[in-house]
Design an enzyme around this catalytic site. Structure first.
Site, PDB file in Angstrom:
ATOM      1  N   LYS A  27       0.952  -1.209   0.072  1.00 50.56           N
ATOM      2  CA  LYS A  27       0.099  -0.166   0.000  1.00 50.56           C
ATOM      3  C   LYS A  27       0.909   1.272   0.072  1.00 50.56           C
ATOM      4  CE  LYS A  27      -3.959  -1.995   2.167  1.00 50.56           C
ATOM      5  NZ  LYS A  27      -4.861  -2.164   3.244  1.00 50.56           N
ATOM      6  N   ASP A  37      -9.647   2.954   3.296  1.00 50.52           N
ATOM      7  CA  ASP A  37      -9.469   2.170   4.388  1.00 50.52           C
ATOM      8  C   ASP A  37      -9.860   2.834   5.690  1.00 50.52           C
ATOM      9  OD1 ASP A  37      -8.425  -0.326   3.772  1.00 50.52           O
ATOM     10  OD2 ASP A  37      -6.440   0.041   3.906  1.00 50.52           O
TER      11      ASP A  37
HETATM   12  P1  NAP Z   1       1.779  -4.033   6.283  1.00 51.83           P
HETATM   13  O1  NAP Z   1       2.176  -2.755   5.865  1.00 51.83           O
HETATM   14  O2  NAP Z   1       2.490  -5.167   5.620  1.00 51.83           O
HETATM   15  O3  NAP Z   1       2.325  -3.886   7.856  1.00 51.83           O
HETATM   16  C1  NAP Z   1       2.331  -5.128   8.730  1.00 51.83           C
HETATM   17  C2  NAP Z   1       2.374  -4.786  10.209  1.00 51.83           C
HETATM   18  O4  NAP Z   1       2.264  -6.075  10.942  1.00 51.83           O
HETATM   19  C3  NAP Z   1       3.676  -4.312  10.449  1.00 51.83           C
HETATM   20  O5  NAP Z   1       3.495  -3.330  11.795  1.00 51.83           O
HETATM   21  C4  NAP Z   1       4.351  -5.569  10.962  1.00 51.83           C
HETATM   22  O6  NAP Z   1       5.484  -4.940  12.003  1.00 51.83           O
HETATM   23  C5  NAP Z   1       3.315  -6.209  11.794  1.00 51.83           C
HETATM   24  N1  NAP Z   1       3.617  -7.770  11.711  1.00 51.83           N
HETATM   25  C6  NAP Z   1       3.713  -8.616  10.726  1.00 51.83           C
HETATM   26  N2  NAP Z   1       4.056  -9.914  11.146  1.00 51.83           N
HETATM   27  C7  NAP Z   1       4.390  -9.739  12.650  1.00 51.83           C
HETATM   28  C8  NAP Z   1       4.725 -10.687  13.785  1.00 51.83           C
HETATM   29  N3  NAP Z   1       4.758 -12.045  13.323  1.00 51.83           N
HETATM   30  N4  NAP Z   1       4.806 -10.093  14.976  1.00 51.83           N
HETATM   31  C9  NAP Z   1       4.527  -8.650  15.193  1.00 51.83           C
HETATM   32  N5  NAP Z   1       4.222  -7.836  14.130  1.00 51.83           N
HETATM   33  C10 NAP Z   1       4.061  -8.375  12.942  1.00 51.83           C
HETATM   34  O7  NAP Z   1       0.478  -4.520   6.273  1.00 51.83           O
HETATM   35  P2  NAP Z   1      -0.825  -3.842   6.334  1.00 51.83           P
HETATM   36  O8  NAP Z   1      -1.389  -3.396   5.132  1.00 51.83           O
HETATM   37  O9  NAP Z   1      -0.699  -2.540   7.398  1.00 51.83           O
HETATM   38  O10 NAP Z   1      -1.759  -4.848   6.845  1.00 51.83           O
HETATM   39  C11 NAP Z   1      -1.597  -5.240   8.206  1.00 51.83           C
HETATM   40  C12 NAP Z   1      -3.197  -6.181   8.611  1.00 51.83           C
HETATM   41  O11 NAP Z   1      -4.394  -5.455   8.311  1.00 51.83           O
HETATM   42  C13 NAP Z   1      -3.256  -7.412   7.372  1.00 51.83           C
HETATM   43  O12 NAP Z   1      -3.398  -8.274   8.075  1.00 51.83           O
HETATM   44  C14 NAP Z   1      -4.415  -6.929   6.565  1.00 51.83           C
HETATM   45  O13 NAP Z   1      -5.022  -7.896   5.912  1.00 51.83           O
HETATM   46  C15 NAP Z   1      -5.240  -6.164   7.499  1.00 51.83           C
HETATM   47  N6  NAP Z   1      -6.386  -5.215   6.944  1.00 51.83           N
HETATM   48  C16 NAP Z   1      -7.446  -5.301   7.031  1.00 51.83           C
HETATM   49  C17 NAP Z   1      -8.477  -4.508   6.508  1.00 51.83           C
HETATM   50  C18 NAP Z   1      -9.712  -4.670   6.678  1.00 51.83           C
HETATM   51  O14 NAP Z   1     -10.539  -4.089   6.047  1.00 51.83           O
HETATM   52  N7  NAP Z   1     -10.268  -5.516   7.582  1.00 51.83           N
HETATM   53  C19 NAP Z   1      -7.855  -3.630   5.755  1.00 51.83           C
HETATM   54  C20 NAP Z   1      -6.509  -3.257   5.765  1.00 51.83           C
HETATM   55  C21 NAP Z   1      -5.609  -4.096   6.406  1.00 51.83           C
HETATM   56  P3  NAP Z   1       6.996  -4.975  11.604  1.00 51.83           P
HETATM   57  O15 NAP Z   1       7.141  -3.180  11.293  1.00 51.83           O
HETATM   58  O16 NAP Z   1       7.666  -4.832  12.579  1.00 51.83           O
HETATM   59  O17 NAP Z   1       7.473  -5.529  10.184  1.00 51.83           O
END
Ligand code: NAP
Length: 289
Positions: A66, A102
């Protein structure tokens, strides 16, 4: 000829967007196919150029692209530029315009489905990626009183906190490492939002919660953006602690509905979309009416 909308991300196995978006296009009898394009980073630019093809209406963007994709657009709408992350692309005259839905999706879920007014409340945000950025910017626009960002990678949390302070100079924002002792921050908050992917099905953290159960205050609202599984380990722990909960399906459908309306300029059929999402998540009998 069939038009196409793509979902760009990696991995995509967990995603249910193809199910409920296709259901919405079919509801209107539109000749549009919603395709999942699971691509690795090296193909990102080529994929973006593929969007300029004649039958492309646009795309959704999900983890982990994103923020990267915001820099590859021809134009970024004001709200998305503010957030620094794009989750929706609209193709107009082969130009790519980036949006972020979002923000509206999260606030709509919070207000309508959890009946929660974030104005003046204190939030703990778990995560510092694209979703966290959108949630924090949306919350501060709604007048949320204070935000604590807790992330595994401290530098990323600090960077996000600095960006938030630049955009909202009067906001109270702190960043903390998830490994540190932050018990007080949790105990004083009104709501917690998990914006990490921890707990998501088909990933190494499936079955895990981003925080231990005794950090959850009984009178807080706990929101999880992870929607697959519908009841995540975090939501289960929150319910057991007596807290109110909001799962990720509402936001998922509301952000998707806002994207749908940008692509085809028709009112999103919310009931059809909720039904499609829940069916894909194995919740056939829990239909929204
Ligand atoms: P992203 O930019 O890849 O960020 C991922 C985040 O998760 C980072 O803060 C990362 O920490 C953390 N993380 C990943 N694996 C981890 C672990 N094993 N332990 C601790 N922290 C961990 O992804 P994003 O776009 O922000 O999305 C994040 C989540 O939100 C996803 O599951 C996505 O499907 C969900 N989401 C849902 C909606 C909805 O409409 N319901 C909308 C948007 C996103 P680090 O910085 O330390 O790597």
């Amino acid at each position: 000829m069939t038009n196409c909308v793509a979902l760009i991300g990696f991995p995509l196995k967990h995603s249910v967007s193809p199910h409920f978006q296709q259901a919405a296009f079919d509801h209107y009898g539109l000749d549009v196919r919603y395709e999942a394009w699971e691509i690795s980073e090296e193909y990102l630019e080529a994929t973006v150029n593929r969007l300029r093809g004649p039958m492309m209406l646009g795309a959704n963007v999900t983890i982990p692209y994103k923020e990267r994709l915001a820099g590859l657009m021809d134009e970024v709408e004001k709200g998305a530029a503010f957030v620094g992350a794009v989750n929706t692309i609209v193709v107009r005259d082969r130009r790519l315009i980036g949006y972020n839905t979002d923000t509206v999706g999260f606030v709509r879920a919070l207000r309508q489905d959890a009946g929660f007014d974030p104005t003046g409340k204190r939030a703990v945000i778990l995560g510092a990626g694209g979703a966290a950025r959108a949630v924090i910017f949306a919350l501060l626009n709604e007048g949320t009183g204070g935000v604590s960002i807790v992330n595994r990678t401290m530098a990323r949390a600090a960077e996000l906190a600095a960006a938030v302070r630049r955009a909202f100079p009067r906001s109270e924002v702190v960043s903390l490492p998830s490994s540190g002792v932050v018990r007080d921050v949790f105990l004083k908050c009104d709501f917690i939002v998990n914006c990490t992917s921890v707990g998501m099905k088909h990933t190494p953290s499936e079955g895990s919660s981003p925080i231990v159960a005794d950090l959850i205050p009984r009178d807080a609202l706990v929101c999880d953006l992870v929607y697959n599984p519908v009841e995540t380990p975090l939501l289960k722990a929150a319910a057991e602690a007596g807290a109110k909960t909001l799962g990720g399906v509402s936001m998922l459908v509301y952000q998707g509905a806002a994207s749908f309306e940008l692509w085809v300029e028709k009112e999103a059929p919310l009931n059809v979309m909720f039904r499609g999402a829940r069916r894909a998540l194995g919740q056939e009998d829990v239909f929204r009416t």
